[in-house]
Design a protein around this motif. Structure first.
Motif, PDB file in Angstrom:
ATOM      1  N   CYS A  31       0.826  -1.214   0.000  1.00  0.00           N
ATOM      2  CA  CYS A  31       0.000   0.000   0.000  1.00  0.00           C
ATOM      3  C   CYS A  31       0.854   1.256   0.000  1.00  0.00           C
ATOM      4  CB  CYS A  31      -0.952  -0.011   1.207  1.00  0.00           C
ATOM      5  SG  CYS A  31      -2.312  -1.168   0.972  1.00  0.00           S
ATOM      6  N   GLY A  32       1.944   1.210  -0.740  1.00  0.00           N
ATOM      7  CA  GLY A  32       2.717   2.418  -0.943  1.00  0.00           C
ATOM      8  C   GLY A  32       1.957   3.307  -1.908  1.00  0.00           C
ATOM      9  N   THR A  33       2.418   4.554  -2.015  1.00  0.00           N
ATOM     10  CA  THR A  33       1.701   5.509  -2.872  1.00  0.00           C
ATOM     11  C   THR A  33       1.460   4.985  -4.275  1.00  0.00           C
ATOM     12  OG1 THR A  33       2.622   7.339  -1.625  1.00  0.00           O
ATOM     13  CG2 THR A  33       1.763   7.866  -3.783  1.00  0.00           C
ATOM     14  N   THR A  67       1.189  -3.326   3.574  1.00  0.00           N
ATOM     15  CA  THR A  67       2.597  -3.020   3.808  1.00  0.00           C
ATOM     16  C   THR A  67       3.033  -1.784   3.047  1.00  0.00           C
ATOM     17  OG1 THR A  67       3.452  -4.225   1.907  1.00  0.00           O
ATOM     18  CG2 THR A  67       3.047  -5.493   3.893  1.00  0.00           C
ATOM     19  N   GLY A  68       4.275  -1.479   3.199  1.00  0.00           N
ATOM     20  CA  GLY A  68       4.855  -0.369   2.463  1.00  0.00           C
ATOM     21  C   GLY A  68       5.304  -0.828   1.091  1.00  0.00           C
ATOM     22  N   CYS A  69       5.919   0.089   0.428  1.00  0.00           N
ATOM     23  CA  CYS A  69       6.238  -0.057  -0.980  1.00  0.00           C
ATOM     24  C   CYS A  69       7.215  -1.190  -1.292  1.00  0.00           C
ATOM     25  CB  CYS A  69       6.825   1.267  -1.434  1.00  0.00           C
ATOM     26  SG  CYS A  69       7.287   1.318  -3.157  1.00  0.00           S
ATOM     27  N   GLY A 222      12.500  12.057  -9.703  1.00  0.00           N
ATOM     28  CA  GLY A 222      12.977  10.765 -10.166  1.00  0.00           C
ATOM     29  C   GLY A 222      13.426   9.895  -9.009  1.00  0.00           C
ATOM     30  N   ALA A 223      13.538  10.480  -7.813  1.00  0.00           N
ATOM     31  CA  ALA A 223      13.956   9.690  -6.651  1.00  0.00           C
ATOM     32  C   ALA A 223      12.774   9.558  -5.713  1.00  0.00           C
ATOM     33  CB  ALA A 223      15.109  10.392  -5.941  1.00  0.00           C
ATOM     34  N   PHE A 224      12.528   8.356  -5.217  1.00  0.00           N
ATOM     35  CA  PHE A 224      11.443   8.190  -4.259  1.00  0.00           C
ATOM     36  C   PHE A 224      11.773   7.157  -3.199  1.00  0.00           C
ATOM     37  CE2 PHE A 224       9.509   4.279  -6.036  1.00  0.00           C
ATOM     38  CZ  PHE A 224      10.113   4.255  -7.271  1.00  0.00           C
ATOM     39  N   LYS A 225      13.052   6.938  -2.964  1.00  0.00           N
ATOM     40  CA  LYS A 225      13.436   5.950  -1.956  1.00  0.00           C
ATOM     41  C   LYS A 225      13.071   6.435  -0.556  1.00  0.00           C
ATOM     42  CE  LYS A 225      17.729   8.191  -1.353  1.00  0.00           C
ATOM     43  NZ  LYS A 225      18.219   8.468  -0.017  1.00  0.00           N
ATOM     44  N   ASP A 226      13.236   7.738  -0.312  1.00  0.00           N
ATOM     45  CA  ASP A 226      12.928   8.249   1.015  1.00  0.00           C
ATOM     46  C   ASP A 226      11.436   8.175   1.297  1.00  0.00           C
ATOM     47  OD1 ASP A 226      15.478  10.846   0.796  1.00  0.00           O
ATOM     48  OD2 ASP A 226      15.597   8.754   1.430  1.00  0.00           O
ATOM     49  N   ARG A 227      10.667   8.423   0.275  1.00  0.00           N
ATOM     50  CA  ARG A 227       9.213   8.301   0.444  1.00  0.00           C
ATOM     51  C   ARG A 227       8.878   6.890   0.885  1.00  0.00           C
ATOM     52  NH1 ARG A 227       5.487   5.795  -2.222  1.00  0.00           N
ATOM     53  NH2 ARG A 227       6.341   5.689  -4.315  1.00  0.00           N
ATOM     54  N   SER A 228       9.441   5.904   0.195  1.00  0.00           N
ATOM     55  CA  SER A 228       9.125   4.516   0.507  1.00  0.00           C
ATOM     56  C   SER A 228       9.551   4.143   1.920  1.00  0.00           C
ATOM     57  CB  SER A 228       9.815   3.585  -0.476  1.00  0.00           C
ATOM     58  OG  SER A 228       9.383   3.905  -1.767  1.00  0.00           O
ATOM     59  N   ILE A 229      10.692   4.654   2.342  1.00  0.00           N
ATOM     60  CA  ILE A 229      11.151   4.330   3.685  1.00  0.00           C
ATOM     61  C   ILE A 229      10.262   4.990   4.726  1.00  0.00           C
ATOM     62  CG2 ILE A 229      13.061   4.568   5.330  1.00  0.00           C
ATOM     63  CD1 ILE A 229      14.973   4.421   2.919  1.00  0.00           C
ATOM     64  N   MET A 230       9.957   6.255   4.525  1.00  0.00           N
ATOM     65  CA  MET A 230       9.118   6.960   5.511  1.00  0.00           C
ATOM     66  C   MET A 230       7.723   6.358   5.579  1.00  0.00           C
ATOM     67  SD  MET A 230      10.165  10.996   5.219  1.00  0.00           S
ATOM     68  CE  MET A 230      10.152  11.201   3.447  1.00  0.00           C
ATOM     69  N   GLU A 231       7.188   5.969   4.399  1.00  0.00           N
ATOM     70  CA  GLU A 231       5.851   5.371   4.386  1.00  0.00           C
ATOM     71  C   GLU A 231       5.875   3.935   4.871  1.00  0.00           C
ATOM     72  OE1 GLU A 231       4.362   5.419   0.411  1.00  0.00           O
ATOM     73  OE2 GLU A 231       4.096   7.584   0.358  1.00  0.00           O
ATOM     74  N   GLY A 232       6.887   3.196   4.420  1.00  0.00           N
ATOM     75  CA  GLY A 232       6.880   1.746   4.604  1.00  0.00           C
ATOM     76  C   GLY A 232       7.544   1.237   5.866  1.00  0.00           C
ATOM     77  N   ASP A 233       8.435   1.999   6.457  1.00  0.00           N
ATOM     78  CA  ASP A 233       9.105   1.539   7.676  1.00  0.00           C
ATOM     79  C   ASP A 233       9.526   2.754   8.500  1.00  0.00           C
ATOM     80  OD1 ASP A 233      12.005  -0.615   8.379  1.00  0.00           O
ATOM     81  OD2 ASP A 233      10.319   0.058   9.613  1.00  0.00           O
ATOM     82  N   PRO A 234       8.558   3.541   8.938  1.00  0.00           N
ATOM     83  CA  PRO A 234       8.903   4.774   9.642  1.00  0.00           C
ATOM     84  C   PRO A 234       9.736   4.521  10.902  1.00  0.00           C
ATOM     85  CG  PRO A 234       6.565   4.290   9.854  1.00  0.00           C
ATOM     86  CD  PRO A 234       7.098   3.352   8.847  1.00  0.00           C
ATOM     87  N   HIS A 235       9.526   3.371  11.547  1.00  0.00           N
ATOM     88  CA  HIS A 235      10.282   3.107  12.781  1.00  0.00           C
ATOM     89  C   HIS A 235      11.780   3.007  12.526  1.00  0.00           C
ATOM     90  CE1 HIS A 235       6.976   2.819  15.584  1.00  0.00           C
ATOM     91  NE2 HIS A 235       6.291   2.130  14.689  1.00  0.00           N
ATOM     92  N   SER A 236      12.170   2.600  11.323  1.00  0.00           N
ATOM     93  CA  SER A 236      13.603   2.508  11.048  1.00  0.00           C
ATOM     94  C   SER A 236      14.233   3.896  11.097  1.00  0.00           C
ATOM     95  CB  SER A 236      13.860   1.853   9.686  1.00  0.00           C
ATOM     96  OG  SER A 236      13.413   2.692   8.643  1.00  0.00           O
ATOM     97  N   LEU A 263       1.218  10.802   2.675  1.00  0.00           N
ATOM     98  CA  LEU A 263       1.131   9.504   3.352  1.00  0.00           C
ATOM     99  C   LEU A 263       2.328   9.285   4.268  1.00  0.00           C
ATOM    100  CD1 LEU A 263      -0.351   6.842   3.728  1.00  0.00           C
ATOM    101  CD2 LEU A 263       0.827   5.949   1.712  1.00  0.00           C
ATOM    102  N   ALA A 264       3.475   9.795   3.853  1.00  0.00           N
ATOM    103  CA  ALA A 264       4.666   9.673   4.698  1.00  0.00           C
ATOM    104  C   ALA A 264       4.453  10.410   6.010  1.00  0.00           C
ATOM    105  CB  ALA A 264       5.888  10.215   3.970  1.00  0.00           C
ATOM    106  N   VAL A 265       3.874  11.599   5.931  1.00  0.00           N
ATOM    107  CA  VAL A 265       3.619  12.381   7.143  1.00  0.00           C
ATOM    108  C   VAL A 265       2.685  11.611   8.078  1.00  0.00           C
ATOM    109  CG1 VAL A 265       2.597  14.498   8.054  1.00  0.00           C
ATOM    110  CG2 VAL A 265       3.976  14.593   5.997  1.00  0.00           C
ATOM    111  N   VAL A 266       1.637  11.053   7.509  1.00  0.00           N
ATOM    112  CA  VAL A 266       0.666  10.305   8.325  1.00  0.00           C
ATOM    113  C   VAL A 266       1.325   9.113   9.005  1.00  0.00           C
ATOM    114  CG1 VAL A 266      -1.364   8.821   8.187  1.00  0.00           C
ATOM    115  CG2 VAL A 266      -1.350  11.011   7.007  1.00  0.00           C
ATOM    116  N   ASN A 267       2.035   8.290   8.222  1.00  0.00           N
ATOM    117  CA  ASN A 267       2.646   7.082   8.790  1.00  0.00           C
ATOM    118  C   ASN A 267       3.719   7.399   9.819  1.00  0.00           C
ATOM    119  OD1 ASN A 267       0.909   5.725   7.174  1.00  0.00           O
ATOM    120  ND2 ASN A 267       2.455   4.645   5.958  1.00  0.00           N
ATOM    121  N   LEU A 268       4.457   8.475   9.589  1.00  0.00           N
ATOM    122  CA  LEU A 268       5.471   8.871  10.566  1.00  0.00           C
ATOM    123  C   LEU A 268       4.806   9.328  11.858  1.00  0.00           C
ATOM    124  CD1 LEU A 268       7.965  10.794   8.284  1.00  0.00           C
ATOM    125  CD2 LEU A 268       8.546   8.863   9.751  1.00  0.00           C
TER     126      LEU A 268
END
Lengths: 628, 160, 254
Positions: A31-33, A67-69, A222-236, A263-268
């Motif tokens: 359920c990533g963006t 799950t995340g992305c 063109g980069a979205f790795k940080d989005r995926s991390i913030m959305e998908g595993d904010p605890h890390s 979505l990153a803001v919400v999950n964080l």
């Protein structure tokens, strides 16, 4: 109940792992963006509904997790079935009852939902066997796709906060610093500065109050790795920041998140609330006596705020204007106090480094670039998505073995890395191992890890113009060379792509580039010439064609390009439907024709023609031809 | 400022009540205000300057610096076309053009009936599905100009 | 007290100064536009760039920095006229000339650096504003902050809020006086003063009747300093005459 001792943490962790293994059969819905855009939420709801309806929760202990992305966005919605490790792609909600019936209850695989390898048309059922995933080594993204990002217990079952517990209960702050130094980790935001070195210089700055900040601005298009991390595993991310704060003696942290990532803001936010409740944030963390808390700050929509001093100004409620870095932010940063700012991916790696040891991290990668790096492989490539690999992997391996090669098997032209501060790398450099030094030597840079693949239907003059246009909008305007220089450069590029290029344009571009590189205040201006200079270095002939021949060899620049349907047209009528200005005339099964007076040269027809029957030619030749 | 209609300031007071009254809160406050009113009304900015104790000129400076903010009323539904690199090379420009054909407005413009505002955004982070556009909160990946009518119909914000 | 070498000349300066002052101490003049003694340096115009090498670096490894806000350090080497420094200053001025082709100060500075005409596209809209930020910085310094920069990038402009007469402006004219290109216009008479579209009532000296200060400025200074407002209403000339009268009473004692 807050965790207040080492024993309590171990009990919490054991419980979490037991819950996890007590439910062997799981359905993981990404359920990533990206997947949400293609209906993942409906798919997850359908599974939950179907399973509840059939009372399956009781029978087979099934869990549905959002799950995340997974990173394989174009194939979404993605669903993984555990323990088998089966992957279904492009799952639609309406097929869920069938899937539950056949796959979950009947152990039967539905071939049409399997991933199809574009290289050989083979269907691959196992997630781990899909080339896109098979070659990855996930450290920063270790839990993304495996856990529900809004469930702390799920995260802990997958070792979240194990590193933190070890740091707080078994290590001193200096020992934590040493471990990070052993790992050799370098900042993953683009500059690649050694993490431990930055932390040490902040630690030695005088004063009682200091900050740890997370740069979640991810401005590189063109980069979205940080989005995926913030959305998908904010605890890390949180874990890394808490460990860093412990090492530095900081008690306050801020997570600066781009406005464009709701979505990153919400999950964080959910993660922070959960972490506070359980005792991972706040006072007396895990009973260690260490206090630390984090606040989220949303960006306002400015690429320049990815620059550290501009970010700190934005956190202070001001405009995002950078300042000269002669005084380091580790001495005087946020509110003029010692500050450490690191990227999302950098923080996400810290927990793993402490948990598994710096030596483990340093065992991967190259001599000067240790560990793994997340890349977003996008553009004209078959398997677009997010991947994490050891440093030192070659571009060829990434684009062809993992990426599956160029979309539609068109000829490869270049791969752009490093965002607007980076450059284009041509075909003969594809065996370059990817690390900080090597990319910089080739005239590009690592940047955020964005890799944009370009084919022959890409005009490099247009690409350079795109980046200059982007930066012109994003320049804060404080310093002369960037503000005025970008505007002037944009003017020259607009002229080039419209066929008004003049003798001396390249020299004026080069002169401006030199002035901007040396004279600009911050890296935005200083590195703005990079895409320009790298396209000039490797693709100068295209510039010359624009200026001297009034031609765009790639057939992209509209003022310079005309389109024509060739004799092999079979009248399939697909181009007719694609044309936005009704410039194509033709009857099904008969040769079609383009009316040049209506054609706007957008290329939509050529992009969809299944028989490759449309060609481009320089527009100036139209005057010589008969107009239809 | 004179032409702007009066707005209900009670929403502003509520927002201001949830943040410390100091400059660092400014951008967060403005974002909540923007979400509540669909733009930044000048009466609200004057009040925000007063309560946060930030000079009005600086509040105005911040309001115009960041792309997230508009000082004019926006449409009920905001359409955002991503113009990041991956989207650019996969045809974002064609989407913007199609919107211009369909709605008669360009980027950063609002339709006369205040139904739609079109904006270009520099990367929403869904690059693997380029080109991406958002209609309201709904994401459309691998968007095609030919399907624009569908995107506009299904993503429209029905709550007024 | 650190010692540096500037264009080959050794000079010792106080610890907390910037390279610009060190250059002046060495008798080397570095051109500036956005710098003003008394205001914190800003580093925006980029005209004062110089080549700098730290003591611990290789002798031929230089970094281009702005002299106005780079701190001095023991053993630094500075070159203010290297080829690339002069080339960069030239680009800065060339760009400013394109932005403000009719502005005398910029024309003069450009000419001094060998530029008669800009190599770039001249600005179709006439402006004298070089966006040096001095006006907003002095306004902040005075504690008023009536104007600020708006927008960003090429569209950046100095303006009052909502482009309307600024409510906080006290009509002190500091912005107009500090502006190097006289871009900020105002009118002033014995009765009123107008700047940024805002009109101010003038206070006149009770003895001479000449306008001294705006009412708003007097009130602002009185509030900030605790000194009675009447102090600000008298002109400097009147104040000098008043003090001079006290000297008449002195007598020479033998």
């Amino acid at each position: 109940m807050r965790i207040e001792s080492k024993d309590q943490f171990e009990a919490y962790q054991a419980n979490a792992k037991e819950r996890e293994s007590g439910q062997p059969k799981k359905v993981l819905v990404c359920c990533g963006t990206g997947c949400l855009a293609t209906g993942a939420k409906e798919v997850a709801e359908a599974f939950a509904h179907e399973i509840a309806e059939r009372g399956l929760d009781v029978e087979v202990g099934l869990g549905v997790k959002s799950t995340g992305c997974h990173g394989f966005c174009e194939r979404g919605p993605l669903v993984v079935f555990l323990p088998e490790g089966l992957l279904y792609t492009k799952v639609q909600a309406k097929r869920v009852p069938e899937i539950v019936e056949k796959t979950i209850l009947g152990d039967e695989i539905i071939p049409g939902l399997l991933y199809k390898n574009p290289a050989n048309n083979e269907r691959i059922p196992a997630y781990e066997e899909v080339p896109f995933y098979k070659n990855q080594v996930r450290v920063a993204m270790r839990n993304i796709g495996r856990i529900d990002p809004t469930d702390l217990v799920d995260a802990v079952a997958h070792d979240a906060y194990a590193g933190l517990a070890k740091a707080l209960h078994e290590m001193t702050p200096d020992e934590v610093l040493d471990e990070v130094e052993t790992s050799g980790q370098r900042g993953r935001g683009g500059a690649g500065f050694f993490t431990a070195r930055k932390w040490r210089s902040c630690k030695s700055a005088p004063g009682d109050r200091r900050f740890v900040l997370c740069n979640g601005d991810e401005g590189d298009p063109g980069a979205f790795k940080d989005r995926s991390i913030m959305e998908g595993d904010p605890h890390s991310v949180l874990e890394g920041m808490i460990i860093g704060a412990y090492a530095l003696g900081a008690h306050e942290g801020y997570l600066y998140v781009r406005d464009e990532y709701p979505l990153a803001v919400v999950n964080l936010q959910v993660a922070i609330v959960e972490a506070r409740k359980a005792g991972f944030l706040g006072e007396n963390i895990l009973g260690s006596g260490f206090d630390f808390d984090i606040q989220i700050s949303r960006g306002g929509g400015a690429f320049v705020c990815g620059e550290s001093s501009a970010l700190m100004r934005s956190l202070a409620g001001k405009t995002g204007e950078p300042r000269a870095k002669y005084v380091h932010s580790t001495d005087k940063g946020l509110f003029d106090l010692p500050t450490v700012l690191n990227n999302v991916e950098t923080w996400a790696g810290i927990g793993a480094i402490i948990h598994r040891g710096g030596a483990w991290f340093a065992s991967m990668g190259t001599k000067k670039s240790k560990g793994t790096k997340a890349f977003s492989l996008v553009g004209k490539v078959k398997n677009t998505g997010l991947i994490e690999l050891p440093m030192g992997t070659t571009l060829r391996h990434i684009i062809y073995d993992i990426g599956g090669g160029v979309l539609k098997d068109r000829p490869f032209k270049a791969v752009q890395t490093g965002g607007p501060s980076g450059g284009c790398i041509p075909e003969d450099l594809l065996d370059l191992p990817v690390d900080y030094e090597r990319l910089t030597e080739a005239g590009s840079m690592m940047g955020s890890g964005g890799m944009i693949v370009m084919d022959d239907r890409t005009c490099m003059v247009d690409v350079a113009r795109y980046f200059i246009g982007f930066l012109t909008e994003e320049s804060c305007g404080k310093c002369t060379p960037c503000r005025e220089g970008l505007k002037q450069m944009l003017g020259i590029y607009d002229a080039l792509i419209e066929g008004r290029g003049r003798e001396g344009d390249i020299e004026r571009i080069e002169n401006l580039a030199a002035g901007m590189q040396l004279g600009s205040l911050c890296e935005l201006g200083k590195s703005a010439p990079n895409p320009v200079l790298s396209t000039l270095k490797y693709f100068r002939a295209e510039y010359e064609a624009h200026i001297h021949d009034q031609a765009c060899p790639a057939g992209i620049c509209r003022e310079l390009t005309a389109f024509e349907i060739k004799d092999d047209c079979d009248g399939c009528h697909v181009c007719f439907k694609a044309c936005p200005t009704d410039a194509i005339e033709g009857v099904i099964k008969e040769m079609h024709v383009i009316h040049h007076d209506l054609c706007i040269s957008c290329g939509a027809c050529l992009d969809v023609c299944p028989t490759d029957s449309i060609r481009t030619f320089p527009k100036i030749e139209l005057a010589a031809k008969e107009v239809v | 400022m004179a032409e702007q209609p009066c707005v209900d300031l009670s929403m502003t007071e509520e927002i201001l009540g949830s943040y410390p009254h100091e400059e660092p809160s400014l951008i967060q406050v403005l974002q909540d205000v923007h979400r509540a009113y669909n733009y930044l009304p000048c009466d609200v900015l004057v009040r925000v300057a007063e309560v946060l104790e930030v000079p009005l000129a600086k509040v105005f400076s911040v309001s115009t610096f960041y792309k997230a903010f508009s000082l004019e009323p926006q449409g009920d539904t905001i359409i955002k076309v991503c113009t990041g690199t991956a989207c650019h090379i996969r045809g974002a420009g064609q989407l913007v053009e199609e919107l211009e054909r369909k709605l008669g407005i360009g980027a950063n413009e609002t339709t006369e009936d205040l139904k739609f505002t079109v904006k270009t955004v520099n990367c929403v982070g869904a690059c693997a599905m380029a080109p991406v556009m958002l209609v309201g909160e709904k994401y459309w990946g691998s968007a095609k100009p030919a399907r624009m009518s569908k995107y506009l119909a299904e993503g429209v914000n029905d709550e007024n | 007290m650190p010692t540096l070498k500037i264009n080959g000349r050794k000079v010792t300066v106080a610890e907390d100064v910037y390279l610009l002052e060190a250059c002046r101490a060495a008798g080397v003049e570095v051109p500036t536009l956005c710098n003003f003694d008394g205001l914190e340096p800003w580093g925006g115009c980029r005209l004062c760039v110089v080549d700098m090498s730290m003591a611990k670096w290789d002798d031929d490894w230089f970094k281009m920095v702005t002299a106005c806000n780079h701190p001095v350090e023991e053993g630094m080497t500075v070159v203010t006229d290297s080829e690339r420094v002069l080339a960069t200053r030239k680009v800065v001025l060339d760009l400013l000339l394109a932005r403000c082709p009719e502005t005398p100060l910029i024309q003069q500075l450009a000419r001094e650096h060998g530029i008669e005409e800009t190599s770039y596209e001249p600005n179709p809209e006439q402006t004298d504003c070089i966006l040096c930020g001095l006006c907003t910085r002095v306004c902040d310094h005075i504690g008023v902050s009536a104007i600020a920069s708006t927008d960003r990038g090429w569209g950046r402009e100095i303006a009052p809020p909502f482009n309307e007469p600024p409510p906080d402006c006290i009509g002190c004219l500091a912005c107009a006086e500090i502006c190097p290109t006289d871009h900020i216009k105002f009118t002033t008479s014995n009765v009123t003063r107008t700047i940024w579209g805002k009109e101010f009532e003038m206070l006149r000296d009770p003895k001479t009747g000449e306008a001294v200060i705006t009412k708003a400025q007097a009130e602002h200074f009185a509030k900030r300093s605790g000194v009675p407002k009447t102090y600000f209403e008298t002109s400097d000339k009147s104040k000098r005459l008043k003090v001079a009268k006290t000297f008449e009473k002195l007598q020479v004692v033998k």
